[in-house]
Motif scaffolding. Structure first.
Motif, PDB file in Angstrom:
ATOM      1  N   MET A   1       0.837  -1.212   0.000  1.00 24.87           N
ATOM      2  CA  MET A   1       0.000   0.000   0.000  1.00 24.87           C
ATOM      3  C   MET A   1       0.861   1.247   0.000  1.00 24.87           C
ATOM      4  O   MET A   1       0.699   2.147  -0.786  1.00 24.87           O
ATOM      5  N   ARG A   2       1.882   1.245   0.896  1.00 26.26           N
ATOM      6  CA  ARG A   2       2.715   2.428   0.955  1.00 26.26           C
ATOM      7  C   ARG A   2       3.786   2.385  -0.137  1.00 26.26           C
ATOM      8  O   ARG A   2       4.343   3.398  -0.494  1.00 26.26           O
ATOM      9  N   SER A   3       4.025   1.171  -0.656  1.00 22.83           N
ATOM     10  CA  SER A   3       5.222   0.981  -1.456  1.00 22.83           C
ATOM     11  C   SER A   3       5.273   1.882  -2.689  1.00 22.83           C
ATOM     12  O   SER A   3       6.293   2.490  -2.961  1.00 22.83           O
ATOM     13  N   ARG A   4       4.140   1.976  -3.431  1.00 22.45           N
ATOM     14  CA  ARG A   4       4.190   2.746  -4.679  1.00 22.45           C
ATOM     15  C   ARG A   4       4.584   4.197  -4.425  1.00 22.45           C
ATOM     16  O   ARG A   4       5.489   4.718  -5.044  1.00 22.45           O
ATOM     17  N   ILE A   5       3.852   4.806  -3.464  1.00 21.04           N
ATOM     18  CA  ILE A   5       4.101   6.225  -3.206  1.00 21.04           C
ATOM     19  C   ILE A   5       5.524   6.427  -2.702  1.00 21.04           C
ATOM     20  O   ILE A   5       6.255   7.284  -3.176  1.00 21.04           O
ATOM     21  N   SER A   6       5.923   5.576  -1.763  1.00 20.95           N
ATOM     22  CA  SER A   6       7.243   5.795  -1.185  1.00 20.95           C
ATOM     23  C   SER A   6       8.335   5.528  -2.209  1.00 20.95           C
ATOM     24  O   SER A   6       9.354   6.207  -2.216  1.00 20.95           O
ATOM     25  N   ASP A   7       8.111   4.559  -3.093  1.00 25.80           N
ATOM     26  CA  ASP A   7       9.076   4.340  -4.170  1.00 25.80           C
ATOM     27  C   ASP A   7       9.237   5.602  -4.998  1.00 25.80           C
ATOM     28  O   ASP A   7      10.343   6.046  -5.268  1.00 25.80           O
ATOM     29  N   ALA A   8       8.093   6.156  -5.369  1.00 25.85           N
ATOM     30  CA  ALA A   8       8.113   7.344  -6.214  1.00 25.85           C
ATOM     31  C   ALA A   8       8.839   8.477  -5.513  1.00 25.85           C
ATOM     32  O   ALA A   8       9.693   9.155  -6.105  1.00 25.85           O
ATOM     33  N   VAL A   9       8.537   8.683  -4.227  1.00 22.57           N
ATOM     34  CA  VAL A   9       9.170   9.767  -3.474  1.00 22.57           C
ATOM     35  C   VAL A   9      10.678   9.567  -3.434  1.00 22.57           C
ATOM     36  O   VAL A   9      11.460  10.480  -3.654  1.00 22.57           O
ATOM     37  N   CYS A  10      11.074   8.327  -3.177  1.00 19.17           N
ATOM     38  CA  CYS A  10      12.500   8.031  -3.083  1.00 19.17           C
ATOM     39  C   CYS A  10      13.215   8.291  -4.396  1.00 19.17           C
ATOM     40  O   CYS A  10      14.285   8.894  -4.426  1.00 19.17           O
ATOM     41  N   VAL A  11      12.610   7.805  -5.473  1.00 25.61           N
ATOM     42  CA  VAL A  11      13.240   7.983  -6.772  1.00 25.61           C
ATOM     43  C   VAL A  11      13.331   9.471  -7.095  1.00 25.61           C
ATOM     44  O   VAL A  11      14.361   9.970  -7.552  1.00 25.61           O
TER      45      VAL A  11
ATOM     46  N   PHE B 135      12.955  -1.900  -0.302  1.00 22.12           N
ATOM     47  CA  PHE B 135      12.300  -1.819  -1.604  1.00 22.12           C
ATOM     48  C   PHE B 135      13.363  -1.988  -2.673  1.00 22.12           C
ATOM     49  O   PHE B 135      14.544  -1.737  -2.427  1.00 22.12           O
ATOM     50  N   PRO B 136      12.965  -2.425  -3.855  1.00 22.08           N
ATOM     51  CA  PRO B 136      13.961  -2.621  -4.907  1.00 22.08           C
ATOM     52  C   PRO B 136      14.627  -1.293  -5.250  1.00 22.08           C
ATOM     53  O   PRO B 136      13.962  -0.278  -5.343  1.00 22.08           O
TER      54      PRO B 136
END
Lengths: 277, 330
Positions: A1-11, B135-136
């Protein structure tokens, strides 16, 4: 659930942080015409190494690189030994005034270095009259000064790390007949290695990137310049050779980046020592 | 000798797990007070001095002595050429306080420190939280985070200054292309805008260290605390507020203190990007001090500013440490 948003923020954060680096490398390989263009583009189709050639030809780059490396490595070596020994003293001996000393170390961290350049200049000048190797335009005082200014924080950080090594180990080693010296260097030293890695990284960048002291003390010798100083040659008030500045900066940043990436894993655990104390 | 070498690896092995890898909530780590003074009487009172000696001597000679000189200069009358003419009492300080620019500069310094450190901490708290999760590509992001740390602050400031250049800067081109602005702007020429950009760059260079310190702090929090909270059905935000933040306090403390010191004394960013200009509009106490020395040749007054600067940081940090009730743990 959090993964998509947090991935985007990190990138996004990663991209944002890397912008200046990208810009630096890009400008280093751009042909001159594109650099001075009125509508600069974030890419180039005609990469060239001209700027690097300019840096390496005009400047005695290899020499300055070596100077910077020697100074930085000596500072790292010195700070490993001195900060470790001091951290052991501060955690393993109970003595009066220990807390005062710790606060003083923190205060030493707060001095406005720009204000100290003049006294330091005169100090080094007088030192040079007694021992020429420690005078102006020499690398030795640069080593000592950078070392002294990176020590307070290094000690502060390592202290937490040494404190985290259980004292039962001290006793076990003593019972085994190890002298304090043996114990400290054979047992404690390897155990606080991650903390030492973190402190060395900080001492390394501190002295590798130092402009101020180098500029103050190596004011006329062209042989003993360090890298950051040498780069200023291309940074003139009226006409900056941006290509050369960026090429030089790239050459200067790459070794640190490699160093960082190599020790990155230890960095987090190294800093953990500092935040526990 | 054989006895030592036989047992040392064994004890070292147990210790490596403790000090080495990611620190997982080890019992009593960092608080070894019970073991204190196990060997009373074995140490001569001067032994610690012997161990600390080399470092303290170096710090005293290279840091302390110039500071003493700085304080002395602030109460001396020094000519523009640098010749000492005698004692000046508090005249330098009086002259400094008479500078019409001093109060705005002081206010700006306060905004600078509070703003930059505050924003840095907020962003870093978020980033550390994200980087702590698996995360990856996490490694790559962590590497990217290191970049502004490894690059020299002066270089970073110069690169930003160039990105924001009125004629050849990338900033104007991109923003024009995106339609965010109608005409190229002189980002570093207008005091208000320049100030915001300076603060951004200061935040930018402070982020890596702060994030890494907080990340280190997060990793010292044992996982089972969170499991307990999950069992209790606490919400994510509530868990963060009531469990993570309090446990993160030592890390936040270290990050704040170090950042306040660095940001207060930050010189290269402002100097490389705007030289404190236009006028004194983007000066903080540090660049103001430098200008007094190099441009106005007011050696004594500049030293007075340096002393004031130093005192302000000391007071600010000690006040902060008192406010958060920092104590020597062991």
């Amino acid at each position: 659930m959090r993964s998509r948003i947090s991935d985007a923020v990190c990138v996004l954060a990663a991209i944002l942080v890397a912008v200046p680096l990208y810009w630096m490398v890009l400008s280093a390989v751009k042909p001159d015409g594109e650099i001075r263009s009125a509508s600069p583009r974030p890419w180039t189709f005609a990469p060239t190494l001209d700027a690097f050639r300019r840096v390496l030809d005009v400047e005695n780059f290899g020499r300055y690189f070596l100077n910077s490396a020697v100074v930085a490595l000596l500072v790292v070596g010195g700070s490993i030994v001195l900060s470790f020994v001091s951290a052991v003293a501060l955690t393993r001996f109970a003595f009066r005034g220990r807390t005062v000393l710790l606060v003083m170390l923190l205060v030493a961290q707060m001095v406005p270095v720009e204000a100290l350049t003049i006294p330091l200049f005169f100090m080094v000048q007088s030192a040079g009259q007694v021992a020429p190797a420690f005078g102006l335009n020499q690398l030795a005082p640069l080593v000592l000064i950078n070392l002294a200014f990176s020590l307070p924080f290094a000690i502060w950080m390592l202290r937490g790390f040494v404190a985290a090594v259980p004292r039962e180990l001290d006793e076990a080693a003593t019972l085994d007949g190890a002298t304090r010296f043996q114990y400290v260097w054979r047992v404690l030293f390897p155990l606080v290695a991650p903390g030492l890695v973190a402190t060395s990284v900080l001492s390394f960048i501190h002295s590798w990137n130092d402009f101020l002291f180098a500029k103050t003390l190596i004011y006329s010798s062209t042989d003993n310049r360090t890298l950051p100083q040498a780069l200023l040659v291309f940074y003139q008030p009226d006409e900056q050779d941006w290509g050369a500045i960026m090429a030089g900066s790239t050459l200067m940043t790459v070794p640190v980046l490699i160093f960082f990436v190599l020790v990155q894993r230890h960095l987090v655990s190294g800093l953990a020592g500092a935040v526990k104390g | 000798m054989t006895a030592t070498s036989k047992t040392v690896p064994a004890s070292a092995a147990t210790g490596v797990g403790k000090a080495g890898g990611p620190p997982t909530g080890k019992p009593g780590a960092g608080r070894p007070s019970p073991g204190r003074g196990k060997r009373p009487g074995t140490d001569h009172p001067l032994t610690p001095l012997l161990w600390l000696g080399p470092a303290l001597l170096l710090i005293a000679g290279v840091v302390l002595w110039p500071v003493v000189e700085m304080v002395l200069t602030s109460v001396r009358e020094v000519s523009r050429a640098g010749v000492i003419r005698g004692w000046a009492g508090l005249e330098n300080f009086e002259a400094l306080f008479d500078e019409p620019d001093l109060v705005p500069v002081l206010i700006r310094t306060l905004i600078w420190v509070v703003g930059v450190v505050g924003v840095t901490l907020l962003i870093s708290l978020g980033l550390a939280q994200l980087l702590n999760a698996r995360f990856p590509g996490r490694k790559l992001v962590r590497w990217a985070m290191i970049v502004p740390w490894a690059a020299s602050v002066v270089m970073t400031a110069i690169v930003w200054r160039w990105i924001l250049d009125f004629f050849h800067g990338m900033g104007n081109t991109i923003l024009l292309d995106l339609g965010l602005i109608d005409a190229p702007r002189d980002w570093l020429g207008e005091p208000g805008l320049a100030w915001l950009w300076l603060m951004w760059v200061a935040v930018f260079v402070s982020l890596p260290f702060t994030t890494y310190v907080l990340l280190a702090g997060l990793q010292t929090i044992p996982g089972d605390v969170y499991e307990a909270a999950q069992v209790d059905g606490a919400s994510r935000w509530r868990t963060y507020r009531t469990i993570t933040l309090p446990l993160l306090k030592p890390a936040v403390l270290v990050a704040t203190v170090i950042n306040v010191i660095n940001v207060f004394n930050s010189f290269p960013i402002i100097w490389a990007m705007t030289r404190g200009g236009p006028g004194h509009d983007t000066d903080t106490t540090t660049t103001f001090m430098f200008k007094l020395l190099r441009l106005d040749k007011e050696v004594g007054q500049s030293a007075a500013m340096a002393v004031l600067n130093f005192l302000m940081i000391v007071v600010m940090v000690l006040f902060y440490l008192k406010a958060v009730r920092w104590k020597e743990v062991d």
